[in-house]
Design an enzyme around this catalytic site. Structure first.
Site, PDB file in Angstrom:
ATOM      1  N   HIS A  14      -4.010   4.952   5.014  1.00  0.00           N
ATOM      2  CA  HIS A  14      -4.342   5.199   6.461  1.00  0.00           C
ATOM      3  C   HIS A  14      -3.260   6.333   7.075  1.00  0.00           C
ATOM      4  O   HIS A  14      -3.511   6.682   8.137  1.00  0.00           O
ATOM      5  CB  HIS A  14      -4.564   3.955   7.156  1.00  0.00           C
ATOM      6  CG  HIS A  14      -5.596   3.191   6.831  1.00  0.00           C
ATOM      7  ND1 HIS A  14      -6.639   3.937   6.726  1.00  0.00           N
ATOM      8  CD2 HIS A  14      -5.740   2.062   5.755  1.00  0.00           C
ATOM      9  CE1 HIS A  14      -7.977   3.109   5.910  1.00  0.00           C
ATOM     10  NE2 HIS A  14      -7.154   2.154   5.527  1.00  0.00           N
ATOM     11  N   HIS A  47      -5.400   4.893  -2.822  1.00  0.00           N
ATOM     12  CA  HIS A  47      -6.912   4.726  -3.242  1.00  0.00           C
ATOM     13  C   HIS A  47      -7.617   6.104  -3.088  1.00  0.00           C
ATOM     14  O   HIS A  47      -7.793   6.666  -1.982  1.00  0.00           O
ATOM     15  CB  HIS A  47      -7.608   3.787  -2.174  1.00  0.00           C
ATOM     16  CG  HIS A  47      -8.790   3.651  -2.723  1.00  0.00           C
ATOM     17  ND1 HIS A  47     -10.032   2.562  -2.066  1.00  0.00           N
ATOM     18  CD2 HIS A  47     -10.024   4.101  -3.599  1.00  0.00           C
ATOM     19  CE1 HIS A  47     -11.054   2.446  -2.665  1.00  0.00           C
ATOM     20  NE2 HIS A  47     -11.145   3.331  -3.532  1.00  0.00           N
ATOM     21  N   ARG A  49     -10.801   7.868  -3.150  1.00  0.00           N
ATOM     22  CA  ARG A  49     -12.076   7.404  -3.056  1.00  0.00           C
ATOM     23  C   ARG A  49     -12.867   8.609  -3.333  1.00  0.00           C
ATOM     24  O   ARG A  49     -12.492   9.683  -3.255  1.00  0.00           O
ATOM     25  CB  ARG A  49     -12.484   7.067  -1.363  1.00  0.00           C
ATOM     26  CG  ARG A  49     -11.867   5.709  -1.010  1.00  0.00           C
ATOM     27  CD  ARG A  49     -12.579   5.368   0.495  1.00  0.00           C
ATOM     28  NE  ARG A  49     -13.701   4.901   0.383  1.00  0.00           N
ATOM     29  CZ  ARG A  49     -13.879   3.563   0.280  1.00  0.00           C
ATOM     30  NH1 ARG A  49     -13.260   2.634   0.488  1.00  0.00           N
ATOM     31  NH2 ARG A  49     -15.443   3.448   0.271  1.00  0.00           N
ATOM     32  N   ARG A  53     -11.989  10.680   1.600  1.00  0.00           N
ATOM     33  CA  ARG A  53     -12.018  10.193   3.003  1.00  0.00           C
ATOM     34  C   ARG A  53     -10.512   9.855   3.688  1.00  0.00           C
ATOM     35  O   ARG A  53     -10.464  10.284   4.743  1.00  0.00           O
ATOM     36  CB  ARG A  53     -12.909   9.247   3.793  1.00  0.00           C
ATOM     37  CG  ARG A  53     -12.464   7.444   3.127  1.00  0.00           C
ATOM     38  CD  ARG A  53     -13.130   6.574   3.966  1.00  0.00           C
ATOM     39  NE  ARG A  53     -14.230   6.443   3.389  1.00  0.00           N
ATOM     40  CZ  ARG A  53     -15.097   5.317   3.553  1.00  0.00           C
ATOM     41  NH1 ARG A  53     -14.705   4.317   3.932  1.00  0.00           N
ATOM     42  NH2 ARG A  53     -16.079   5.353   3.095  1.00  0.00           N
ATOM     43  N   GLU A  74      -5.459   3.138  -6.878  1.00  0.00           N
ATOM     44  CA  GLU A  74      -6.800   2.406  -6.730  1.00  0.00           C
ATOM     45  C   GLU A  74      -7.889   3.594  -7.051  1.00  0.00           C
ATOM     46  O   GLU A  74      -7.902   4.419  -6.422  1.00  0.00           O
ATOM     47  CB  GLU A  74      -6.726   1.962  -5.377  1.00  0.00           C
ATOM     48  CG  GLU A  74      -6.096   0.552  -5.306  1.00  0.00           C
ATOM     49  CD  GLU A  74      -6.221   0.079  -3.809  1.00  0.00           C
ATOM     50  OE1 GLU A  74      -7.389   0.478  -3.144  1.00  0.00           O
ATOM     51  OE2 GLU A  74      -5.383  -0.788  -3.373  1.00  0.00           O
ATOM     52  N   THR A 104     -14.276  -0.227   4.438  1.00  0.00           N
ATOM     53  CA  THR A 104     -13.046  -0.436   3.500  1.00  0.00           C
ATOM     54  C   THR A 104     -13.549  -1.100   2.232  1.00  0.00           C
ATOM     55  O   THR A 104     -14.883  -0.976   2.167  1.00  0.00           O
ATOM     56  CB  THR A 104     -12.146  -1.254   4.296  1.00  0.00           C
ATOM     57  OG1 THR A 104     -11.043  -1.545   3.316  1.00  0.00           O
ATOM     58  CG2 THR A 104     -12.639  -2.530   4.870  1.00  0.00           C
ATOM     59  N   THR A 105     -12.797  -1.359   1.263  1.00  0.00           N
ATOM     60  CA  THR A 105     -13.349  -2.262   0.223  1.00  0.00           C
ATOM     61  C   THR A 105     -13.717  -3.414   0.479  1.00  0.00           C
ATOM     62  O   THR A 105     -12.896  -4.434   0.718  1.00  0.00           O
ATOM     63  CB  THR A 105     -12.297  -2.000  -1.044  1.00  0.00           C
ATOM     64  OG1 THR A 105     -11.643  -0.801  -1.166  1.00  0.00           O
ATOM     65  CG2 THR A 105     -12.752  -2.583  -2.263  1.00  0.00           C
ATOM     66  N   GLU A 155      -6.055  -8.512  -8.790  1.00  0.00           N
ATOM     67  CA  GLU A 155      -5.662  -8.661  -7.631  1.00  0.00           C
ATOM     68  C   GLU A 155      -6.602  -9.387  -7.025  1.00  0.00           C
ATOM     69  O   GLU A 155      -7.914  -9.078  -7.048  1.00  0.00           O
ATOM     70  CB  GLU A 155      -5.475  -7.066  -7.059  1.00  0.00           C
ATOM     71  CG  GLU A 155      -5.157  -7.355  -5.683  1.00  0.00           C
ATOM     72  CD  GLU A 155      -4.640  -5.866  -5.132  1.00  0.00           C
ATOM     73  OE1 GLU A 155      -3.833  -5.009  -5.805  1.00  0.00           O
ATOM     74  OE2 GLU A 155      -4.705  -5.861  -3.997  1.00  0.00           O
ATOM     75  N   TYR A 221      -3.461  -1.407   6.012  1.00  0.00           N
ATOM     76  CA  TYR A 221      -3.875  -1.105   7.143  1.00  0.00           C
ATOM     77  C   TYR A 221      -2.913  -1.713   8.368  1.00  0.00           C
ATOM     78  O   TYR A 221      -2.682  -1.195   9.348  1.00  0.00           O
ATOM     79  CB  TYR A 221      -5.321  -1.521   7.179  1.00  0.00           C
ATOM     80  CG  TYR A 221      -5.959  -1.193   8.538  1.00  0.00           C
ATOM     81  CD1 TYR A 221      -6.444   0.282   8.692  1.00  0.00           C
ATOM     82  CD2 TYR A 221      -6.207  -2.191   9.418  1.00  0.00           C
ATOM     83  CE1 TYR A 221      -7.127   0.252   9.905  1.00  0.00           C
ATOM     84  CE2 TYR A 221      -6.730  -1.917  10.623  1.00  0.00           C
ATOM     85  CZ  TYR A 221      -7.360  -0.643  10.832  1.00  0.00           C
ATOM     86  OH  TYR A 221      -8.013  -0.377  12.051  1.00  0.00           O
TER      87      TYR A 221
HETATM   88  N1  PXP Z   1      -5.580  -3.800  -2.539  1.00  0.00           N
HETATM   89  C1  PXP Z   1      -6.588  -3.160  -2.715  1.00  0.00           C
HETATM   90  C2  PXP Z   1      -7.288  -3.335  -3.917  1.00  0.00           C
HETATM   91  C3  PXP Z   1      -7.362  -2.366  -1.582  1.00  0.00           C
HETATM   92  O1  PXP Z   1      -8.390  -1.817  -1.882  1.00  0.00           O
HETATM   93  C4  PXP Z   1      -6.834  -2.429  -0.249  1.00  0.00           C
HETATM   94  C5  PXP Z   1      -7.372  -1.655   0.788  1.00  0.00           C
HETATM   95  O2  PXP Z   1      -7.786  -0.090   0.095  1.00  0.00           O
HETATM   96  C6  PXP Z   1      -5.634  -3.152  -0.297  1.00  0.00           C
HETATM   97  C7  PXP Z   1      -5.100  -3.855  -1.055  1.00  0.00           C
HETATM   98  C8  PXP Z   1      -4.915  -2.989   1.309  1.00  0.00           C
HETATM   99  O3  PXP Z   1      -5.673  -3.593   1.961  1.00  0.00           O
HETATM  100  P1  PXP Z   1      -5.146  -3.539   3.622  1.00  0.00           P
HETATM  101  O4  PXP Z   1      -5.333  -2.026   4.038  1.00  0.00           O
HETATM  102  O5  PXP Z   1      -6.388  -4.077   4.287  1.00  0.00           O
HETATM  103  O6  PXP Z   1      -3.850  -4.058   3.793  1.00  0.00           O
END
Ligand code: PXP
Length: 262
Positions: A14, A47, A49, A53, A74, A104-105, A155, A221
């Site tokens: 982010h 990640h 994507r 994005r 990721e 989001t995921t 995870e 996030y």
């Molecule tokens: N782990 C995985 C596999 C994720 O896809 C994400 C979000 O991209 C996160 C952790 C982190 O999540 P957050 O950004 O909500 O802390």
């Protein structure tokens, strides 16, 4: 017996979201990664994507080249991403589900249904020594399939639990928490390394840090949002302190018998 250390992986997606709101290079997710490591992060997660994005190909390459701690890449289990991962050679790949329209995921990977498609991707990554992690909900059938697919790591998706906590839905939060507790114990009992992430903040990270089966949290996030107010260094330090407090006050462990019935 002392609990195994709990690693903090900082997700810098982010920072890139913010950068991409304008056309320029700032703020740079690689700079954020370097600062997070300086402040105590044990690794960096990003990640890539399909729609690019937030993180872009060049960010991933620069992260790999510039950070001194493990990179957790990721990605969806597509042939395009597999080729990029094999070329990037990160420490780990976390396979996640991906739909273009999601914010989001949103849920875990359905490894129980998709095992035929996932098996060759996991095998290719295993062959070259990239540590594979599967982002799944803490359901026994998903956990057992992850082990069958020879992924060394899962995870656990903590999103539903964190959402219930934030919304004040106590009964749902407790049910989701129990699912995580039992899932973590089951996964560990069948030899999987257990990570967790999604939606964690200081409070939920502190609580989940009490589960000794979990050895890594990946958090993005909330931390990037907090960094707006107190800075990234302070945010990483506060998260580390919350995790350490939780680790020193663990939730009661399940017996192996309870775990196998989970
Ligand atoms: N782990 C995985 C596999 C994720 O896809 C994400 C979000 O991209 C996160 C952790 C982190 O999540 P957050 O950004 O909500 O802390």
């Amino acid at each position: 017996m002392p609990h195994p250390p709990l690693r903090l992986g900082v997700n810098v997606d982010h920072v890139a979201t913010l950068r991409n709101a304008r056309a320029g290079p700032n703020p740079d997710p690689v700079r954020a990664a370097l600062l997070a490591i300086e402040a105590g992060a044990d690794g960096i997660t990003a990640h890539l994507r399909e729609d690019r994005r937030h993180i872009r190909d060049d960010d991933m390459a620069r992260l790999k080249a510039e950070i001194s701690k493990p990179l957790n890449f990721e990605m969806a289990a597509t042939s395009e991403m597999l080729e990029i991962a094999l070329a990037t050679k990160p420490h780990a790949v976390c396979l996640v589900p991906e739909r273009r329209e999601e914010l989001t995921t949103e849920g875990g990977l359905d490894v129980a249904a998709q095992h035929n498609a996932l098996a060759p991707v996991i095998a290719r990554l295993n062959d070259v020594g990239i540590r594979v992690s599967l982002f799944i909900s803490a359901e026994p059938r998903q956990i057992e399939m992850a082990a069958k697919l020879r992924a060394p790591v899962i995870e656990i998706h903590t999103g539903a639990w964190c959402e219930a906590v934030n919304d004040g839905h106590a009964a749902k939060a407790e049910a989701e928490w129990q699912r995580i507790v039992q899932g973590a114990a089951l996964a560990r009992s069948i030899g999987l390394e257990v990570h967790a992430g999604h939606g964690l903040d200081y409070g939920t990270a502190e609580k989940i840090a009490g589960l000794p089966e979990i050895v890594e949290l990946n958090i993005g996030y909330y931390m990037i949002g907090e960094a707006v107010f107190v800075g990234l260094v302070e945010t990483v330090r506060k998260m580390r302190a919350a995790m350490d407090r939780g680790r020193n006050n663990p939730a009661p462990a399940l017996s192996a018998n309870q775990a196998s019935k989970a």
